[in-house]
Scaffold this active site. Structure first.
Site, PDB file in Angstrom:
ATOM      1  N   GLU A 127       0.862  -1.197   0.000  1.00  0.00           N
ATOM      2  CA  GLU A 127       0.000   0.000   0.000  1.00  0.00           C
ATOM      3  C   GLU A 127       0.892   1.239   0.000  1.00  0.00           C
ATOM      4  O   GLU A 127       2.054   1.166   0.413  1.00  0.00           O
ATOM      5  CB  GLU A 127      -0.870   0.001   1.261  1.00  0.00           C
ATOM      6  CG  GLU A 127      -0.029   0.186   2.504  1.00  0.00           C
ATOM      7  CD  GLU A 127      -0.724  -0.234   3.789  1.00  0.00           C
ATOM      8  OE1 GLU A 127      -1.552   0.530   4.250  1.00  0.00           O
ATOM      9  OE2 GLU A 127      -0.405  -1.325   4.297  1.00  0.00           O
ATOM     10  N   LYS A 129       2.860   4.517   1.008  1.00  0.00           N
ATOM     11  CA  LYS A 129       3.345   5.097   2.256  1.00  0.00           C
ATOM     12  C   LYS A 129       2.991   6.578   2.216  1.00  0.00           C
ATOM     13  O   LYS A 129       3.542   7.336   1.418  1.00  0.00           O
ATOM     14  CB  LYS A 129       4.858   4.914   2.373  1.00  0.00           C
ATOM     15  CG  LYS A 129       5.415   5.401   3.688  1.00  0.00           C
ATOM     16  CD  LYS A 129       6.878   4.988   3.819  1.00  0.00           C
ATOM     17  CE  LYS A 129       7.422   5.275   5.211  1.00  0.00           C
ATOM     18  NZ  LYS A 129       7.416   6.689   5.547  1.00  0.00           N
ATOM     19  N   ASP A 131       2.761  10.391   3.048  1.00  0.00           N
ATOM     20  CA  ASP A 131       3.726  11.332   3.610  1.00  0.00           C
ATOM     21  C   ASP A 131       2.998  12.356   4.474  1.00  0.00           C
ATOM     22  O   ASP A 131       2.726  13.476   4.055  1.00  0.00           O
ATOM     23  CB  ASP A 131       4.480  12.018   2.466  1.00  0.00           C
ATOM     24  CG  ASP A 131       5.788  12.608   2.946  1.00  0.00           C
ATOM     25  OD1 ASP A 131       6.139  12.397   4.120  1.00  0.00           O
ATOM     26  OD2 ASP A 131       6.452  13.277   2.142  1.00  0.00           O
ATOM     27  N   TYR A 238      -4.438   2.600   8.676  1.00  0.00           N
ATOM     28  CA  TYR A 238      -3.696   1.457   8.128  1.00  0.00           C
ATOM     29  C   TYR A 238      -3.104   0.542   9.195  1.00  0.00           C
ATOM     30  O   TYR A 238      -2.430  -0.429   8.875  1.00  0.00           O
ATOM     31  CB  TYR A 238      -2.593   1.927   7.175  1.00  0.00           C
ATOM     32  CG  TYR A 238      -1.636   2.936   7.782  1.00  0.00           C
ATOM     33  CD1 TYR A 238      -0.778   2.585   8.816  1.00  0.00           C
ATOM     34  CD2 TYR A 238      -1.586   4.244   7.302  1.00  0.00           C
ATOM     35  CE1 TYR A 238       0.081   3.500   9.371  1.00  0.00           C
ATOM     36  CE2 TYR A 238      -0.719   5.164   7.848  1.00  0.00           C
ATOM     37  CZ  TYR A 238       0.108   4.790   8.888  1.00  0.00           C
ATOM     38  OH  TYR A 238       0.955   5.702   9.436  1.00  0.00           O
ATOM     39  N   LYS A 328      11.069   2.752  -0.413  1.00  0.00           N
ATOM     40  CA  LYS A 328      11.016   4.197  -0.665  1.00  0.00           C
ATOM     41  C   LYS A 328      11.227   4.517  -2.146  1.00  0.00           C
ATOM     42  O   LYS A 328      11.980   3.837  -2.840  1.00  0.00           O
ATOM     43  CB  LYS A 328      12.107   4.918   0.159  1.00  0.00           C
ATOM     44  CG  LYS A 328      11.970   4.732   1.658  1.00  0.00           C
ATOM     45  CD  LYS A 328      10.800   5.481   2.242  1.00  0.00           C
ATOM     46  CE  LYS A 328      11.088   6.948   2.403  1.00  0.00           C
ATOM     47  NZ  LYS A 328      11.899   7.254   3.599  1.00  0.00           N
ATOM     48  N   CYS A 434       9.124  34.713 -31.709  1.00  0.00           N
ATOM     49  CA  CYS A 434       9.118  35.011 -30.279  1.00  0.00           C
ATOM     50  C   CYS A 434       7.667  35.116 -29.810  1.00  0.00           C
ATOM     51  O   CYS A 434       6.889  35.889 -30.376  1.00  0.00           O
ATOM     52  CB  CYS A 434       9.852  36.317 -30.014  1.00  0.00           C
ATOM     53  SG  CYS A 434       9.658  36.893 -28.321  1.00  0.00           S
ATOM     54  N   CYS A 437       7.063  39.074 -28.674  1.00  0.00           N
ATOM     55  CA  CYS A 437       7.047  40.227 -29.584  1.00  0.00           C
ATOM     56  C   CYS A 437       6.789  39.826 -31.037  1.00  0.00           C
ATOM     57  O   CYS A 437       6.626  40.692 -31.896  1.00  0.00           O
ATOM     58  CB  CYS A 437       8.342  41.024 -29.470  1.00  0.00           C
ATOM     59  SG  CYS A 437       9.762  40.164 -30.162  1.00  0.00           S
ATOM     60  N   CYS A 458      15.256  35.194 -29.765  1.00  0.00           N
ATOM     61  CA  CYS A 458      14.376  36.209 -30.341  1.00  0.00           C
ATOM     62  C   CYS A 458      15.260  37.299 -30.950  1.00  0.00           C
ATOM     63  O   CYS A 458      16.206  37.761 -30.317  1.00  0.00           O
ATOM     64  CB  CYS A 458      13.511  36.790 -29.234  1.00  0.00           C
ATOM     65  SG  CYS A 458      12.774  38.367 -29.649  1.00  0.00           S
ATOM     66  N   CYS A 464      11.407  43.828 -28.081  1.00  0.00           N
ATOM     67  CA  CYS A 464      10.793  42.701 -27.357  1.00  0.00           C
ATOM     68  C   CYS A 464      10.595  43.090 -25.891  1.00  0.00           C
ATOM     69  O   CYS A 464      11.558  43.345 -25.164  1.00  0.00           O
ATOM     70  CB  CYS A 464      11.674  41.457 -27.465  1.00  0.00           C
ATOM     71  SG  CYS A 464      10.931  40.052 -26.609  1.00  0.00           S
TER      72      CYS A 464
HETATM   73  S1  IVH Z   1       2.604   0.887   9.044  1.00  0.00           S
HETATM   74  C1  IVH Z   1       4.401  -1.031  12.783  1.00  0.00           C
HETATM   75  N1  IVH Z   1       1.610   1.859   6.829  1.00  0.00           N
HETATM   76  O1  IVH Z   1       5.601   5.562   7.938  1.00  0.00           O
HETATM   77  C2  IVH Z   1       4.238  -0.353  11.498  1.00  0.00           C
HETATM   78  N2  IVH Z   1       3.061   3.228   8.103  1.00  0.00           N
HETATM   79  O2  IVH Z   1       8.427   5.044   8.428  1.00  0.00           O
HETATM   80  C3  IVH Z   1       3.361   0.815  11.581  1.00  0.00           C
HETATM   81  N3  IVH Z   1       3.376   5.479   7.169  1.00  0.00           N
HETATM   82  O3  IVH Z   1       5.534   6.119  11.385  1.00  0.00           O
HETATM   83  C4  IVH Z   1       3.394   1.645  10.389  1.00  0.00           C
HETATM   84  N4  IVH Z   1       2.025   5.225   5.450  1.00  0.00           N
HETATM   85  O4  IVH Z   1       3.884   7.417   9.909  1.00  0.00           O
HETATM   86  C5  IVH Z   1       2.412   2.077   7.879  1.00  0.00           C
HETATM   87  N5  IVH Z   1       0.613   2.646   4.893  1.00  0.00           N
HETATM   88  C6  IVH Z   1       1.396   2.836   5.932  1.00  0.00           C
HETATM   89  C7  IVH Z   1       2.050   4.061   6.129  1.00  0.00           C
HETATM   90  C8  IVH Z   1       2.880   4.220   7.222  1.00  0.00           C
HETATM   91  C9  IVH Z   1       2.816   6.067   6.099  1.00  0.00           C
HETATM   92  C10 IVH Z   1       4.325   6.136   8.056  1.00  0.00           C
HETATM   93  C11 IVH Z   1       3.998   6.069   9.527  1.00  0.00           C
HETATM   94  C12 IVH Z   1       5.210   5.483  10.189  1.00  0.00           C
HETATM   95  C13 IVH Z   1       6.266   5.712   9.168  1.00  0.00           C
HETATM   96  C14 IVH Z   1       7.380   4.718   9.290  1.00  0.00           C
END
Ligand code: IVH
Length: 721
Positions: A127, A129, A131, A238, A328, A434, A437, A458, A464
């Site tokens: 899934e 991650k 931010d 999550y 990542k 250009c 102009c 140009c 211009c």
């Molecule tokens: S699971 C024990 N799932 O990533 C594991 N974390 O680098 C609990 N994060 O502190 C985390 N999306 O803030 C999980 N789909 C996701 C996430 C997620 C973002 C963040 C979370 C965590 C950090 C770890």
């Protein structure tokens, strides 16, 4: 409460104030019973009716809104800081993986730990991650009792009141939920909300926020929950912490998250359950490609062992689970979409194509534009005519592309994802006129090599508007006249102004502005939005303060092609006064004779630069503008110095990265003028590497070989300024 029945439109102000006070007390009392004591005395409907009445009275008498108004925050008076909350189960972080190889190792380690052969029998969830900021929200008997940030993983901050303002997060869960459950997930700000907020900040002339994540964090850590409420934060569930009543719950990660969904939490729709490493990596790429279209920032993909019993067996290392990892995305690169291609016309008439992108956060900064350099680059052709990008693909509007941002360098479009190219994406036709102009835009031929220059220019020159405006911006810039209060925004305003007492179209008009203003009693700058009396006086003082100016600044400000700050200094030192300089340049116009030879003999000035300077002084319009300028401004006399023994004579130098203090031509010319050899690549023979921002492999090589590395400033000091 009898007063509750009085129709609000018949209340006197005094009665309203008294009732607001009563309601604040009553609601605080019921909040306390509800949240802290878990023993409410009134029904939810009655509670809501009290709140509604409070809000209606406040609407009629906004001047009476109390500091402790129940509509602003539920519960106690504003907190001095956020109280600590110890998590019932620690909030862990995740291990990071960066390559396909790392992912294979992770999956392999799970099988190994469980004593199994890697036979694709173990399922993983994958899934995005998100931010944002992780949050733990605790419910007891279905009611939200508190919410805490991750903090150090053991203790977080109590941000309950702020979390309650987030519409995505239910305050009550449906019947039949566990007695205690801590739902965990990510609070974030949507990209669209972030951009709208920044647009508003810009309109108000305030500083812009850097990225959605930091803005979400700032919005949440507000002691005034009203601010949080105004930011429209969002949430994805999550994970979970403490749960009392484990028996009735599903046996897998995937199903558990689906249960959260039935409780009213948003869960991420891109979560998939997969078994083989290849499928997992394919999903990672798929999510990466979707990244620009998502309305939230993500920085990777999280993989988790699906079966909860296996998660329990795998357990934890000190700070992270063995059953999960975060794959990542590369920090400095991201996929996004080219929505359009615009042309910017610079001071020297260069037409630079700029890609307008679907906004994307790259390395922590929101990127909306990237340079496409020139026509060849769009075509897939490099500086030496070679094919660039895999198979030399061109870049089209609508293409999905890889964007790279390194240091302070302007973001670039690196490559095109051909699999994503749609039938509508059409080839970009680079303009032959250009766009500002309408003059012809041409690619000059390099006289030495006979090859076409990569820059399309140009030919409009002074007609211009783009060139004229950019020229003025250069004239007032930091290393030129550096006039405080006269920045790019103001230059645009004065350039566009129709009234003759306000208009600035060429540099001398900056210095006649005050005279023209004094003579025009009606069109007063101070009455115009964004100026005001004090700032106008300061502006005129700043302009007057530059009526005498160092010769090298004056020469640099003229905006002669190839004449950067360093070359301007060389010229100032060589000629001493402006008159002597101009006179010599006019004498050199035939490209023969003593004056021409003298110019070419200045250490650090090569033929291309020398020609550009002479060309500049041949142009009648330039002389006319300079004459008007000299009537207002006095260039100071410079100290003339003879070239001394150079510390770099006979040495080999490599310049790398994007140079900011001088052009590459200039840097090379200067170094060669001081007797050095300038090389293109780093080897054992290299004596010095001068590295600007964004330097990459050459810098690495230099470090590996132990070559002396300097930045531009150190270099300038080294060679004598
Ligand atoms: S699971 C024990 N799932 O990533 C594991 N974390 O680098 C609990 N994060 O502190 C985390 N999306 O803030 C999980 N789909 C996701 C996430 C997620 C973002 C963040 C979370 C965590 C950090 C770890």
């Amino acid at each position: 409460m009898a007063a509750d029945q009085t129709p609000i439109d018949t209340l006197t102000e005094q009665a309203a104030a008294a009732e607001l006070e009563r309601l604040a007390g009553a609601l605080a009392h019921h909040d306390e019973l509800y949240h802290a004591k878990d023993a409410p005395e009134i029904s939810d409907a009655d509670y809501d009716a009290l709140k509604k009445r409070n809000a209606a009275i406040e609407e009629r008498f906004p001047q009476l809104i109390r500091a402790d108004s129940p509509s602003v925050r539920v519960g106690a008076a504003p907190l001095a800081t956020f109280a600590p909350i110890t998590h019932a189960r620690p909030m862990l972080s995740l291990d990071n993986t960066f390559s396909d190889e790392d992912v294979r190792d992770f999956v392999g380690s799970v099988y190994r730990f469980l004593g199994q052969l890697p036979d694709n029998s173990i399922a993983f969830t994958a899934e995005p991650k998100i931010d944002g900021l992780s949050m733990s929200i605790r419910y007891e008997r279905g009611r939200l009792v508190n919410a805490a940030t991750r903090g150090d993983g053991t203790t977080g901050e109590n941000v309950t009141e702020n979390i309650k303002t987030i519409k995505d997060i239910p305050q009550r869960l449906p019947d039949g939920v566990p007695d205690v459950v801590e739902v965990r997930g990510e609070v974030y700000m949507a990209k669209s909300d972030f951009l709208a907020l920044n647009a508003e900040m810009e309109a108000q002339g305030k500083q812009l926020y850097v990225n959605p994540r930091n803005t979400a964090a700032g919005s949440l850590r507000q002691l005034d929950a009203k601010v949080t409420a105004s930011r429209n934060l969002k949430f994805f569930a999550y994970a979970w912490g403490e749960i009392i009543e484990p028996n009735a719950l599903p046996k897998t990660q995937f199903e558990m998250v689906q249960v959260f969904k039935t409780w009213g939490f948003p869960v991420n729709p891109l979560m998939k359950r997969l078994t083989s490493v290849d499928e997992i990596i394919a999903h990672y790429s798929e999510i990466g490609l979707q990244r620009p279209d998502l309305d939230y920032d993500i920085d990777g993909v999280v993989y988790k062992v699906d079966r909860l019993d296996l998660q329990a067996r795998l357990g934890f290392r000190s700070r992270s689970p063995r059953w999960a990892t975060a794959h990542k995305f590369p920090a400095e690169q991201a996929f996004t979409i080219v929505e359009n291609i615009d042309i910017q016309v610079g001071r020297t008439g260069a037409l630079t194509p700029v890609a307008r992108l679907t906004p994307i956060t790259v390395g922590g900064v929101v990127v909306t534009n990237a340079t496409l350099h020139n026509a060849d680059y769009i075509e897939g052709i490099g500086n030496s005519g070679e094919r660039i990008r895999e198979e030399g693909h061109d870049i089209r509007i609508g293409d999905t592309v890889i964007v790279q941002r390194a240091g302070d360098v302007i973001p670039q479009v690196l490559d095109v994802i051909m699999e994503k190219r749609s039938a509508e994406a059409t080839k970009y036709e680079f303009p032959t006129k250009c766009p500002v102009c309408g003059s012809h835009a041409v690619r000059e031929k390099n006289e030495k090599t006979g090859k076409l220059d990569s820059v399309t220019r140009c030919t409009g020159g002074f007609v211009c508007r783009a060139q004229a405006v950019e020229h003025l911006k250069h004239f007032v810039s930091r290393n030129a006249f550096d006039i405080e209060g006269l920045g790019a925004k103001q230059i645009d305003f004065f350039f566009e102004a129709e009234d003759p007492s306000l208009q600035i179209r060429t540099a001398p008009e900056i210095f006649t502005l005050k005279k023209r203003q004094d003579a025009s009693p009606l069109m007063k700058l101070e009455n115009i939005d964004g100026f005001g009396k004090v700032s106008v006086r300061k502006l005129f003082d700043a302009i007057d303060g530059r009526r005498s100016i160092a010769l090298h600044r004056f020469i640099y400000a003229l905006g002669i092609r190839h004449v950067g700050e360093t070359t301007a200094k060389l010229l100032a030192r060589a000629y001493g006064t402006y008159d002597a300089f101009e006179q010599a340049m006019k004498e050199a116009s035939s490209l023969t004779g003593d004056a021409w030879a003298d110019l070419n003999n200045i250490e650090g000035i090569g033929e291309i630069v020398a020609r550009a300077i002479v060309e500049f002084f041949k142009e009648r319009r330039n002389i006319e503008v300079i004459d008007r300028l000299i009537a207002e401004v006095t260039p100071e006399e410079a100290e003339q110095v003879a070239a001394s023994d150079s510390p770099i004579a006979g040495k080999t130098v490599v310049f790398t990265g994007s140079l900011e203090k001088f052009t590459r031509d200039e840097a090379k010319a200067r170094a060669e003028g001081l007797g050095a050899k300038v090389a293109g690549s780093v080897s054992k023979k290299t004596d010095y590497v001068v590295a600007g921002p964004g330097a990459g492999s050459k810098l690495d090589k230099a470090r590996e070989l132990g070559v002396i590395v300097m930045d531009e400033d150190e270099w300038l000091v080294f060679i004598g300024g």
